[in-house]
Write a protein that holds these residues in place. Structure first.
Motif, short mmCIF file in Angstrom:
data_model
loop_
_atom_site.label_atom_id
_atom_site.label_comp_id
_atom_site.label_asym_id
_atom_site.label_seq_id
_atom_site.Cartn_x
_atom_site.Cartn_y
_atom_site.Cartn_z
N GLN A 17 13.25 -28.17 -40.23
CA GLN A 17 12.66 -27.27 -41.22
C GLN A 17 12.33 -28.02 -42.50
OE1 GLN A 17 14.63 -23.31 -41.48
NE2 GLN A 17 16.07 -24.17 -40.01
N GLU A 18 11.13 -27.79 -43.03
CA GLU A 18 10.72 -28.42 -44.27
C GLU A 18 10.17 -27.36 -45.21
OE1 GLU A 18 8.82 -32.30 -44.11
OE2 GLU A 18 8.97 -32.26 -41.92
N LEU A 19 10.69 -27.35 -46.43
CA LEU A 19 10.31 -26.32 -47.39
C LEU A 19 10.66 -26.79 -48.79
CD1 LEU A 19 9.21 -23.31 -47.41
CD2 LEU A 19 11.61 -22.62 -47.56
N ALA A 20 9.70 -26.68 -49.70
CA ALA A 20 9.91 -26.97 -51.11
C ALA A 20 10.53 -28.35 -51.35
CB ALA A 20 10.79 -25.89 -51.74
N GLY A 21 10.07 -29.34 -50.58
CA GLY A 21 10.59 -30.69 -50.74
C GLY A 21 11.89 -30.95 -50.00
N LEU A 22 12.41 -29.92 -49.35
CA LEU A 22 13.64 -30.05 -48.58
C LEU A 22 13.32 -30.27 -47.11
CD1 LEU A 22 15.70 -27.11 -50.11
CD2 LEU A 22 16.00 -29.54 -50.60
N ARG A 23 14.12 -31.08 -46.47
CA ARG A 23 13.98 -31.32 -45.03
C ARG A 23 15.36 -31.15 -44.41
NH1 ARG A 23 14.06 -35.38 -40.99
NH2 ARG A 23 12.25 -35.30 -39.60
N PHE A 25 17.51 -33.72 -46.54
CA PHE A 25 16.88 -34.63 -47.48
C PHE A 25 16.09 -33.83 -48.51
CE2 PHE A 25 17.54 -37.04 -43.64
CZ PHE A 25 17.86 -38.31 -44.07
N ARG A 26 16.05 -34.32 -49.73
CA ARG A 26 15.18 -33.72 -50.74
C ARG A 26 14.27 -34.81 -51.29
NH1 ARG A 26 16.26 -30.10 -56.24
NH2 ARG A 26 14.03 -29.56 -56.43
N ASP A 27 12.99 -34.61 -51.07
CA ASP A 27 11.98 -35.60 -51.48
C ASP A 27 12.36 -36.99 -50.96
OD1 ASP A 27 10.54 -33.63 -52.85
OD2 ASP A 27 11.79 -33.88 -54.63
N PRO A 62 14.71 -30.44 -60.26
CA PRO A 62 14.73 -29.04 -60.72
C PRO A 62 15.33 -28.12 -59.66
CG PRO A 62 12.52 -29.64 -60.01
CD PRO A 62 13.33 -30.91 -59.98
N GLY A 63 15.92 -27.02 -60.13
CA GLY A 63 16.58 -26.10 -59.21
C GLY A 63 15.63 -25.55 -58.17
N VAL A 64 16.08 -25.49 -56.91
CA VAL A 64 15.21 -25.02 -55.83
C VAL A 64 15.70 -23.70 -55.23
CG1 VAL A 64 16.42 -26.22 -53.95
CG2 VAL A 64 13.94 -25.87 -53.80
N ARG A 94 16.86 -17.00 -52.82
CA ARG A 94 15.75 -17.48 -52.00
C ARG A 94 15.41 -18.92 -52.36
NH1 ARG A 94 10.79 -17.77 -54.41
NH2 ARG A 94 10.54 -16.82 -56.47
N ILE A 95 14.76 -19.62 -51.45
CA ILE A 95 14.24 -20.94 -51.76
C ILE A 95 13.00 -20.78 -52.62
CG2 ILE A 95 13.26 -23.07 -50.83
CD1 ILE A 95 16.21 -22.80 -50.28
N ASP A 96 12.98 -21.44 -53.74
CA ASP A 96 11.89 -21.29 -54.70
C ASP A 96 10.71 -22.17 -54.27
OD1 ASP A 96 10.52 -20.49 -56.91
OD2 ASP A 96 11.95 -21.23 -58.37
N THR A 97 9.82 -21.62 -53.46
CA THR A 97 8.70 -22.40 -52.92
C THR A 97 7.57 -22.60 -53.91
OG1 THR A 97 7.75 -20.36 -52.02
CG2 THR A 97 9.20 -21.63 -50.58
N ALA A 98 7.43 -21.67 -54.86
CA ALA A 98 6.35 -21.76 -55.86
C ALA A 98 6.90 -21.26 -57.18
CB ALA A 98 5.14 -20.95 -55.43
N PRO A 99 7.59 -22.09 -57.94
CA PRO A 99 8.21 -21.65 -59.19
C PRO A 99 7.20 -21.01 -60.14
CG PRO A 99 8.92 -23.87 -58.62
CD PRO A 99 7.79 -23.51 -57.69
N THR A 100 7.62 -19.92 -60.75
CA THR A 100 6.80 -19.26 -61.76
C THR A 100 7.62 -19.13 -63.02
OG1 THR A 100 7.57 -17.03 -61.19
CG2 THR A 100 5.71 -17.89 -59.94
#
Length: 231
Positions: free
Chosen positions: A127-133, A142-144, A204-206, A216-222
């Motif tokens: 699974q890969e999401l928001a820089g996480l693997r 892994f992160r980035d 930054p916090g994910v 939730r995993i922050d996929t698109a920070p606002t």
């Protein structure tokens, strides 16, 4: 992942449970068919691992009950018999996989991971999401590109959150899916684990907190997410 293990040999059940916990798989044990049916009626499991020969309603009866509910819970049968007729009858009852005793715990883990992925249909093995693997088979994160060492419980919580693909998961659901039946429903273990997980993942916090709802995993920070408390 949370698994129901139906096994009437206490030493074997305990050894399997302890081994699965090392792989961040929460496991509840039922030593007989009646206990299994009771646990299934009050909990949601990702997979049921059933010994066919147990006291009370048999593993076959439990399998038939699971199928009848339409829950779609995958079933992995454990048996000492390896005859083709036994395999055929087990699959005929709705089993999704079969493992003959004795077996290597690592094989059981691999089969559980495969069943869990199949249950989620389109979810990829890694699974890969928001820089996480997250690789559930190797239990690596892994992160980035940077390896992140996590405890078993932190890994289990992150896996549930990543599976939701940005959707909100309540603290209650995290407790249900990442802990076993011995977890205190009034515990603050979820909050503590999420807080420690955030520190391990770094800035930054994910992991975003949705006040009054969950995480939730922050996929698109606002801007709104950035302002939300991360408690």
């Amino acid at each position: 992942m949370r698994v129901l293990l139906v096994e009437d040999e206490p030493l074997m059940a305990g050894a399997i449970r302890d081994g699965l916990r090392l792989e961040a798989i929460a496991t509840d044990i039922a030593g007989d068919g009646d206990t299994a049916l009771e646990l299934l009626s009050v909990n949601t499991y990702d997979i049921a691992v059933l010994d066919r020969d147990i006291p009370g309603p048999s593993g076959d009866d439990i399998a038939a009950s699971i199928v009848a509910t339409g829950s779609g819970t995958p079933i992995l049968m454990l048996t000492a018999a390896d005859r083709l007729d036994d395999l055929e009858s087990g699959f005929g009852l709705g089993a999704d996989d079969y493992l003959t005793k004795p077996f290597d715990l690592r094989e059981l883990v691999l089969r559980l991971r495969a069943l869990d992925r199949r249950r989620s249909h389109s979810r990829p093995p890694v699974q890969e999401l928001a820089g996480l693997r997250l690789d559930p088979f190797r239990r690596e994160v892994f992160r980035d590109g940077r390896y992140i060492a996590l405890t078993r419980k932190q890994f289990a919580v992150l896996e549930v959150l990543m599976t939701a693909e940005g959707g909100v998961i309540s603290a209650e659901e995290l407790l249900e899916r990442a802990w076993d039946e011995n977890a205190d429903p009034f515990t603050n273990a979820v909050r503590i684990t999420v807080s420690a997980l955030r520190k391990r993942l770094g800035e930054p916090g994910v992991i975003a907190t949705v006040p009054g709802v969950g995480y939730r995993i922050d996929t698109a920070p606002t801007a709104g997410d950035a302002a939300a408390p991360h408690g």
